[in-house]
Design an enzyme around this catalytic site. Structure first.
Site, PDB file in Angstrom:
ATOM      1  N   SER A 148       0.844  -1.193   0.000  1.00  0.00           N
ATOM      2  CA  SER A 148       0.000   0.000   0.000  1.00  0.00           C
ATOM      3  C   SER A 148       0.878   1.241   0.000  1.00  0.00           C
ATOM      4  CB  SER A 148      -0.899   0.018   1.243  1.00  0.00           C
ATOM      5  OG  SER A 148      -1.548   1.255   1.392  1.00  0.00           O
ATOM      6  N   TYR A 161      -1.553  -0.043  10.365  1.00  0.00           N
ATOM      7  CA  TYR A 161      -1.709  -0.436   8.957  1.00  0.00           C
ATOM      8  C   TYR A 161      -0.493   0.010   8.147  1.00  0.00           C
ATOM      9  CZ  TYR A 161      -3.834  -1.045   4.342  1.00  0.00           C
ATOM     10  OH  TYR A 161      -4.104  -1.438   3.053  1.00  0.00           O
TER      11      TYR A 161
END
Length: 258
Positions: A148, A161
């Site tokens: 990501s 995250y």
């Protein structure tokens, strides 16, 4: 030009989180290139629906579904035991399964942030390790990790995250260097906002959506198929000299930051 450089005929691919969103798009892309695909997901009904839809779109393909939670150590081993029993080895592993709980750093319980790491990082690390003997059974095998842009810059998704994705990118580099001599390439993709069920909540806020689009040079949200195309390219024989890379699929977002 050898057309087989752009095909995956006869290859076996395992895609985690393959019942929806990016994972399902990856499975469809690999199928279209001739690979046989095994998709893994926790929800058996969603898995069966995805399998039926994939076979409808690619009637000549072979798709198997495995119900498993990759965050569970025993179930990770069961996935690889099943693959080993097939006697085909493994050509492609796509570590796509992931999850998040977005909140302030001091608001996470220990169980919550550890679960994010278990799903996003530890599952990919363990599946890669377990799959290694199967991958080395074939020349030119590969792993693609779905990271990501959160692992490259701050994007308001929550610290755990971003930390887990940054570690996944570093794992990609380490395994690429370590396993190159064994014929296993390891790469990653780093998506920005992609139009999936998981992002629909955040993107339904028109003010937030405007902020996202203003920081995205291409001025739009990405589609799962665009991530899948990058993953598929990294799996192709045409990409045989590419390893240790992380390709951003972000409409230029990383040139701006958030």
């Amino acid at each position: 030009m050898d057309p087989q450089r752009w095909r995956l005929d006869g290859q076996l691919a395992l895609v985690t989180g393959g019942s929806a969103g990016i994972g399902r798009a990856i499975a469809r892309e690999l199928l279209g290139l001739g690979a046989d695909v095994v998709i893994v997901a926790r929800d058996g009904d969603a898995l069966e629906l995805a399998r039926d839809e994939l076979l409808e779109e690619c009637p000549d393909g072979e798709v198997r579904g495995l119900i498993a939670d990759v965050a569970d150590e025993e179930q990770r081993r069961e996935i690889l035991d099943w693959l080993e029993d097939q006697g085909r080895g493994l050509n492609i592993l796509v570590n796509n399964a992931g999850g998040n709980l977005s909140r302030g750093t001091t608001e996470y319980s220990e169980d919550e942030w550890r679960e994010i790491f278990e799903v996003n990082l530890f599952s990919a690390f363990e599946l890669s390790r377990y799959a290694f003997p199967l991958l080395t059974a074939h020349p030119g095998s590969c792993i693609v990790n779905v990271g990501s842009v959160s692992g490259l810059t701050h994007v308001r998704t929550g610290a755990p995250y971003g930390m887990s994705k940054a570690a996944l990118h570093q794992m990609t580099r380490n395994l690429a260097a370590e396993w190159a001599e064994d014929g296993v390439r390891v790469n990653a993709v780093a998506p920005w906002y992609i139009r999936t069920r998981r992002t629909s909540g955040a993107l339904s806020d028109p003010d937030y959506l405007d902020e996202v689009l203003l920081r995205t040079p291409m001025g739009r949200i990405g589609e799962p198929e665009e991530v899948a195309a990058a993953v598929a390219f990294l799996c192709l024989p045409a990409a045989a000299y590419i390893t240790g890379e992380c390709i951003a699929v972000d409409g230029g977002f990383l040139r701006y930051g958030f």
